[in-house]
Motif scaffolding. Structure first.
Motif, mmCIF file in Angstrom:
data_model
loop_
_atom_site.group_PDB
_atom_site.id
_atom_site.type_symbol
_atom_site.label_atom_id
_atom_site.label_comp_id
_atom_site.label_asym_id
_atom_site.label_seq_id
_atom_site.Cartn_x
_atom_site.Cartn_y
_atom_site.Cartn_z
ATOM 1 N N ASP A 1 0.878 -1.168 0.000
ATOM 2 C CA ASP A 1 0.000 0.000 0.000
ATOM 3 C C ASP A 1 0.917 1.221 0.000
ATOM 4 O OD1 ASP A 1 0.765 0.439 2.772
ATOM 5 O OD2 ASP A 1 -0.829 -0.931 3.386
ATOM 6 N N ALA A 2 0.356 2.396 0.175
ATOM 7 C CA ALA A 2 1.154 3.622 0.092
ATOM 8 C C ALA A 2 2.215 3.721 1.185
ATOM 9 C CB ALA A 2 0.236 4.845 0.155
ATOM 10 N N GLU A 3 2.065 2.963 2.252
ATOM 11 C CA GLU A 3 2.970 3.065 3.394
ATOM 12 C C GLU A 3 3.888 1.859 3.589
ATOM 13 O OE1 GLU A 3 2.142 5.725 5.953
ATOM 14 O OE2 GLU A 3 1.080 6.562 4.234
ATOM 15 N N ARG A 4 3.540 0.725 2.990
ATOM 16 C CA ARG A 4 4.274 -0.511 3.304
ATOM 17 C C ARG A 4 4.774 -1.221 2.046
ATOM 18 N NH1 ARG A 4 0.507 -4.282 6.412
ATOM 19 N NH2 ARG A 4 -0.721 -3.862 4.583
ATOM 20 N N THR A 5 5.978 -1.777 2.194
ATOM 21 C CA THR A 5 6.610 -2.555 1.134
ATOM 22 C C THR A 5 7.118 -3.858 1.734
ATOM 23 O OG1 THR A 5 7.317 -0.577 -0.061
ATOM 24 C CG2 THR A 5 8.526 -2.599 -0.521
ATOM 25 N N ILE A 6 6.923 -4.955 1.026
ATOM 26 C CA ILE A 6 7.512 -6.218 1.456
ATOM 27 C C ILE A 6 8.712 -6.497 0.562
ATOM 28 C CG2 ILE A 6 5.981 -7.673 0.031
ATOM 29 C CD1 ILE A 6 6.120 -9.732 2.402
ATOM 30 N N ILE A 7 9.809 -6.901 1.199
ATOM 31 C CA ILE A 7 11.042 -7.219 0.484
ATOM 32 C C ILE A 7 11.174 -8.733 0.474
ATOM 33 C CG2 ILE A 7 13.550 -6.924 0.432
ATOM 34 C CD1 ILE A 7 13.033 -4.326 2.119
ATOM 35 N N LEU A 8 11.201 -9.307 -0.708
ATOM 36 C CA LEU A 8 11.235 -10.758 -0.831
ATOM 37 C C LEU A 8 12.680 -11.255 -0.782
ATOM 38 C CD1 LEU A 8 8.392 -11.229 -3.434
ATOM 39 C CD2 LEU A 8 8.265 -11.128 -0.941
ATOM 40 N N LYS A 9 13.211 -11.172 0.421
ATOM 41 C CA LYS A 9 14.590 -11.560 0.699
ATOM 42 C C LYS A 9 14.604 -12.065 2.144
ATOM 43 C CE LYS A 9 18.153 -8.959 -0.525
ATOM 44 N NZ LYS A 9 19.196 -7.943 -0.582
ATOM 45 N N ARG A 10 15.309 -13.160 2.387
ATOM 46 C CA ARG A 10 15.423 -13.688 3.745
ATOM 47 C C ARG A 10 16.871 -13.591 4.202
ATOM 48 N NH1 ARG A 10 12.697 -18.778 5.447
ATOM 49 N NH2 ARG A 10 12.674 -17.616 7.372
ATOM 50 N N PRO A 11 17.078 -13.018 5.372
ATOM 51 C CA PRO A 11 18.445 -12.961 5.901
ATOM 52 C C PRO A 11 19.031 -14.370 5.997
ATOM 53 C CG PRO A 11 16.958 -11.658 7.250
ATOM 54 C CD PRO A 11 16.104 -12.420 6.282
ATOM 55 N N ASN A 12 20.272 -14.499 5.597
ATOM 56 C CA ASN A 12 20.998 -15.770 5.670
ATOM 57 C C ASN A 12 20.388 -16.877 4.818
ATOM 58 O OD1 ASN A 12 22.820 -14.644 7.603
ATOM 59 N ND2 ASN A 12 21.215 -14.895 9.134
ATOM 60 N N ALA A 13 19.597 -16.522 3.823
ATOM 61 C CA ALA A 13 19.001 -17.522 2.925
ATOM 62 C C ALA A 13 19.115 -17.030 1.480
ATOM 63 C CB ALA A 13 17.552 -17.781 3.312
ATOM 64 N N LEU B 1 5.126 -16.440 1.939
ATOM 65 C CA LEU B 1 4.849 -15.003 2.029
ATOM 66 C C LEU B 1 4.438 -14.608 3.447
ATOM 67 C CD1 LEU B 1 5.014 -12.703 0.054
ATOM 68 C CD2 LEU B 1 2.622 -13.053 -0.482
ATOM 69 N N ARG B 2 3.690 -15.462 4.119
ATOM 70 C CA ARG B 2 3.276 -15.198 5.500
ATOM 71 C C ARG B 2 4.501 -15.127 6.408
ATOM 72 N NH1 ARG B 2 -0.226 -12.612 7.231
ATOM 73 N NH2 ARG B 2 1.453 -11.699 8.343
ATOM 74 N N ILE B 3 5.449 -16.026 6.184
ATOM 75 C CA ILE B 3 6.685 -16.042 6.982
ATOM 76 C C ILE B 3 7.445 -14.731 6.799
ATOM 77 C CG2 ILE B 3 8.941 -17.164 7.236
ATOM 78 C CD1 ILE B 3 7.490 -19.799 6.344
ATOM 79 N N LEU B 4 7.588 -14.295 5.563
ATOM 80 C CA LEU B 4 8.300 -13.037 5.293
ATOM 81 C C LEU B 4 7.574 -11.839 5.897
ATOM 82 C CD1 LEU B 4 9.438 -13.612 1.624
ATOM 83 C CD2 LEU B 4 10.926 -13.276 3.576
ATOM 84 N N ALA B 5 6.259 -11.823 5.770
ATOM 85 C CA ALA B 5 5.475 -10.709 6.351
ATOM 86 C C ALA B 5 5.652 -10.657 7.852
ATOM 87 C CB ALA B 5 4.001 -10.862 5.976
ATOM 88 N N ASP B 6 5.665 -11.815 8.505
ATOM 89 C CA ASP B 6 5.880 -11.851 9.956
ATOM 90 C C ASP B 6 7.278 -11.374 10.311
ATOM 91 O OD1 ASP B 6 3.310 -12.802 10.311
ATOM 92 O OD2 ASP B 6 3.928 -14.886 10.611
ATOM 93 N N GLU B 7 8.289 -11.815 9.546
ATOM 94 C CA GLU B 7 9.670 -11.409 9.809
ATOM 95 C C GLU B 7 9.850 -9.903 9.643
ATOM 96 O OE1 GLU B 7 11.977 -15.493 8.420
ATOM 97 O OE2 GLU B 7 12.069 -13.739 7.129
ATOM 98 N N GLN B 8 9.094 -9.315 8.714
ATOM 99 C CA GLN B 8 9.219 -7.875 8.444
ATOM 100 C C GLN B 8 8.178 -7.061 9.210
ATOM 101 O OE1 GLN B 8 9.711 -7.085 4.164
ATOM 102 N NE2 GLN B 8 10.594 -9.124 3.949
ATOM 103 N N LEU B 9 7.496 -7.708 10.139
ATOM 104 C CA LEU B 9 6.517 -7.050 11.014
ATOM 105 C C LEU B 9 5.435 -6.311 10.228
ATOM 106 C CD1 LEU B 9 9.046 -5.662 13.648
ATOM 107 C CD2 LEU B 9 7.811 -7.840 13.726
ATOM 108 N N LEU B 10 4.941 -6.945 9.176
ATOM 109 C CA LEU B 10 3.895 -6.356 8.348
ATOM 110 C C LEU B 10 2.539 -6.888 8.830
ATOM 111 C CD1 LEU B 10 5.668 -6.704 4.904
ATOM 112 C CD2 LEU B 10 5.241 -4.585 6.150
ATOM 113 N N GLU B 11 1.960 -6.172 9.751
ATOM 114 C CA GLU B 11 0.683 -6.593 10.331
ATOM 115 C C GLU B 11 -0.447 -6.427 9.319
ATOM 116 O OE1 GLU B 11 -0.061 -4.746 14.094
ATOM 117 O OE2 GLU B 11 2.016 -4.972 14.705
ATOM 118 N N GLY B 12 -1.433 -7.308 9.433
ATOM 119 C CA GLY B 12 -2.613 -7.208 8.597
ATOM 120 C C GLY B 12 -2.381 -7.580 7.151
ATOM 121 N N PHE B 13 -1.299 -8.294 6.884
ATOM 122 C CA PHE B 13 -1.010 -8.659 5.496
ATOM 123 C C PHE B 13 -1.719 -9.945 5.157
ATOM 124 C CE2 PHE B 13 1.683 -10.920 2.405
ATOM 125 C CZ PHE B 13 1.439 -10.108 1.333
#
Length: 163
Positions: free
Chosen positions: A90-102, A151-163
């Motif tokens: 949305d206008a305020e949030r971006t998800i980055i499809l990258k996992r640390p150490n993976a 995608l749920r795992i990444l959203a949780d790792e990036q603290l993207l609530e309500g995704f």
């Protein structure tokens, strides 16, 4: 303007400048060329079965359709400097499809993006900016969240609530 573009795929042509390599230009150009070829061929359906990563990109982009390919060339860890698929939720949030150490997972998302480009589900706009096409939006809206658990795992790792 197009006559000034470098042919990164021609081994006999000029090599990329160091600065261009540092911004991921050859990879961005390759993605843009795939999008262009699919657009010219009026391609609008997957050319191969889409991976979970490709479906995850579609699902995440289903509302705004805005996708960027970005890299951070100043990161200490080499895999953190890899290009990554970034999607505006949305206008305020971006998800980055990258996992640390993976790093393999980051590369799998880039390959999923390649699938979408080749299938005509994503189009290139300018520089690192891409979007879903009409067919991309249509397909994205058919994907259910349970089909893309990563995608749920990444959203949780990036603290993207309500995704």
């Amino acid at each position: 303007m197009l006559s000034m573009a470098r042919n990164y795929l021609d081994p006999s042509g000029p090599i990329a400048l160091w600065e261009e390599l540092g911004t991921g230009a050859p990879t961005l150009v390759a993605f843009a060329r795939l999008c262009s070829a699919a657009l010219a061929a009026n391609q609008g359906a997957p050319v191969e079965e889409l991976t979970e990563e490709a479906r995850a990109i579609l699902y995440a982009a289903r509302n705004r359709g805005a996708i960027e390919i970005k890299g951070i060339n100043s990161a200490v860890d080499s895999s953190e400097r890899f290009l990554a698929v970034c999607i505006e939720l949305d206008a305020e949030r971006t998800i980055i499809l990258k996992r640390p150490n993976a790093p393999e997972q980051t590369v799998r998302f880039l390959d999923g993006f390649r699938q979408l480009c080749a299938s005509g589900l994503v189009m290139h706009h300018i520089f690192r900016d891409f979007s879903l096409t009409r067919a991309g939006f249509q397909l994205a809206r058919t994907i259910q969240p349970q089909e893309v658990p990563l995608l749920r795992i990444l959203a949780d790792e990036q603290l993207l609530e309500g995704f």
